[in-house]
Design an enzyme around this catalytic site. Structure first.
Site, short mmCIF file in Angstrom:
data_model
loop_
_atom_site.label_atom_id
_atom_site.label_comp_id
_atom_site.label_asym_id
_atom_site.label_seq_id
_atom_site.Cartn_x
_atom_site.Cartn_y
_atom_site.Cartn_z
N LYS A 113 0.87 -1.18 0.00
CA LYS A 113 0.00 0.00 0.00
C LYS A 113 0.90 1.22 0.00
CE LYS A 113 -2.99 2.79 2.94
NZ LYS A 113 -3.91 2.88 4.08
N GLY A 174 -8.66 8.64 9.79
CA GLY A 174 -9.00 8.63 11.21
C GLY A 174 -10.12 9.56 11.61
N ALA A 200 -9.74 5.07 4.09
CA ALA A 200 -9.66 6.23 5.00
C ALA A 200 -11.00 6.95 5.17
CB ALA A 200 -8.60 7.24 4.58
N GLY A 201 -11.30 7.25 6.42
CA GLY A 201 -12.47 8.06 6.74
C GLY A 201 -13.76 7.29 6.93
N ASN A 222 -9.85 0.75 9.11
CA ASN A 222 -8.97 0.46 10.24
C ASN A 222 -9.46 1.11 11.52
OD1 ASN A 222 -6.90 -0.05 12.04
ND2 ASN A 222 -5.29 0.79 10.82
N THR A 223 -9.34 2.45 11.58
CA THR A 223 -9.68 3.17 12.82
C THR A 223 -11.05 2.81 13.38
OG1 THR A 223 -8.29 5.02 12.13
CG2 THR A 223 -9.96 5.48 13.82
#
Lengths: 272, 65
Positions: A113, A174, A200-201, A222-223
């Protein structure tokens, strides 16, 4: 008793069994990619992977800190899950290339990545450097998954560079704000010849489902999973949301309309 | 002698990468070593000599998204 015909399937059944995600010629049974960052306990990663169905997970590479406890994150990831090392920490294409090569030599496989960030406030990726790194690494035999600001030209350049997908961000890393870049991502999905992975997001399963309904090929979360109260349950919720969104996409969901359209006949009983 | 370890100049008496890892009190298990931008496989750490001015990186995989 119901007629046999009642059970006849509609002509075009979405074939979920054969709906694998294909990245660089490798098949994945799940369209949810996950990350190892921010888990309060590394021991939650394996059960999260199992419950979410995710078959690919990110890891990062760092200098060892002699004063900190040494972790070997690889010990916490089941062998059946593909590792996706990221190039986080890289601020230039050159640095990303170096991290990628170290990861490969260290036995992490061909996936990478690419993440090149030099905006340390909003952590937005540098598309130019990312395209450069993608070209070098794709030529070098990597399966390149580049994380970028949603941009049509970048998506095209990444295709020319030999990337295996394009990973536009939904909103800054995040933030859990979902698909703030939705209109652009939609165009990328329409125009890109590469698989589109929204990265992301994505803060809620509904965001993930929204991306998949729109036709994204996969999402990376992820987050939202790692920092939830129960990451294993959250992983499962995201897994289901991704599946539901994908099914909805394959089922060709009806478009939104500006005006009402009755779902029951309006005439023929109390008045003409 | 002085070497450059993880971006910092340090004094070391280690003659090999393995000695350096142990000198820094690190567990070799999860480490990746780079000597002057070239990865040295762990099986070769004991026979890979280091000298004054070398640039050495000791890295490991960590949690990250």
């Amino acid at each position: 008793m119901l007629e046999k015909d009642f059970f006849i399937k509609t002509e075009k059944q979405p074939d979920m069994e054969n709906d694998a995600l294909l990245l660089g010629g490798v098949k994945f049974s799940s369209r949810l990619l996950t990350g190892t960052g921010k888990f309060s306990s590394r021991k939650l990663i394996a059960p999260m992977l199992e419950k979410s169905g995710s078959k690919m997970i990110t890891i990062a590479l760092r200098r060892v800190d002699p004063d900190a406890e040494q972790e070997n994150i690889l010990n916490y990831i089941p062998g059946s899950v593909t590792l996706l090392p990221n190039t986080s920490g890289a601020r230039t294409a050159e640095e990303a290339v170096r991290i990628a090569r170290i990861a490969r030599e260290a036995g992490c496989g061909k996936f990478i990545k690419i993440e090149v960030i030099n905006d340390m406030h909003y952590l937005l990726p540098d598309n130019n450097e990312t395209v450069k790194a993608s070209e070098i690494l794709a030529k070098d035999g990597f399966i390149v998954l580049p994380y970028v600001m949603p941009d049509i030209m970048t998506a095209r350049q990444l295709y020319d560079a030999g990337a295996a997908a394009v990973m536009p961000l939904g909103s800054p890393i995040g933030t859990n704000r979902g698909l703030e870049m939705k209109p652009i991502i939609k165009i990328i999905i329409e125009k890109s010849k590469l698989p589109v992975i929204v990265d992301a997001g994505i803060g809620r399963p509904s965001h993930a489902a929204e991306a998949m309904e729109m036709g994204a090929d996969a999402v990376l979360v992820n987050t939202a999973i790692a920092t939830s109260k129960d990451p294993v349950l959250a992983g499962e919720a995201f897994g289901l949301a991704v599946k539901a969104g994908r099914m909805a996409y394959l089922a060709l969901m009806a478009e939104k309309k500006d005006y009402a359209a009755a779902s029951s006949p309006l005439t023929g009983f109390l008045r003409e | 002698m002085e070497i450059n370890l993880n971006g910092k100049k340090i004094q070391s008496r280690s003659k090999t990468i393995m000695e350096l890892v142990l000198e820094r009190d690190l567990n070799p298990g999860s480490l990746i070593a780079e000597l002057n931008y070239k990865i040295i496989k762990q099986e070769n750490w004991e026979k890979t000599a280091i000298k004054h001015g070398d640039n050495i990186e000791l890295l490991s995989f960590v949690q990250g998204g």
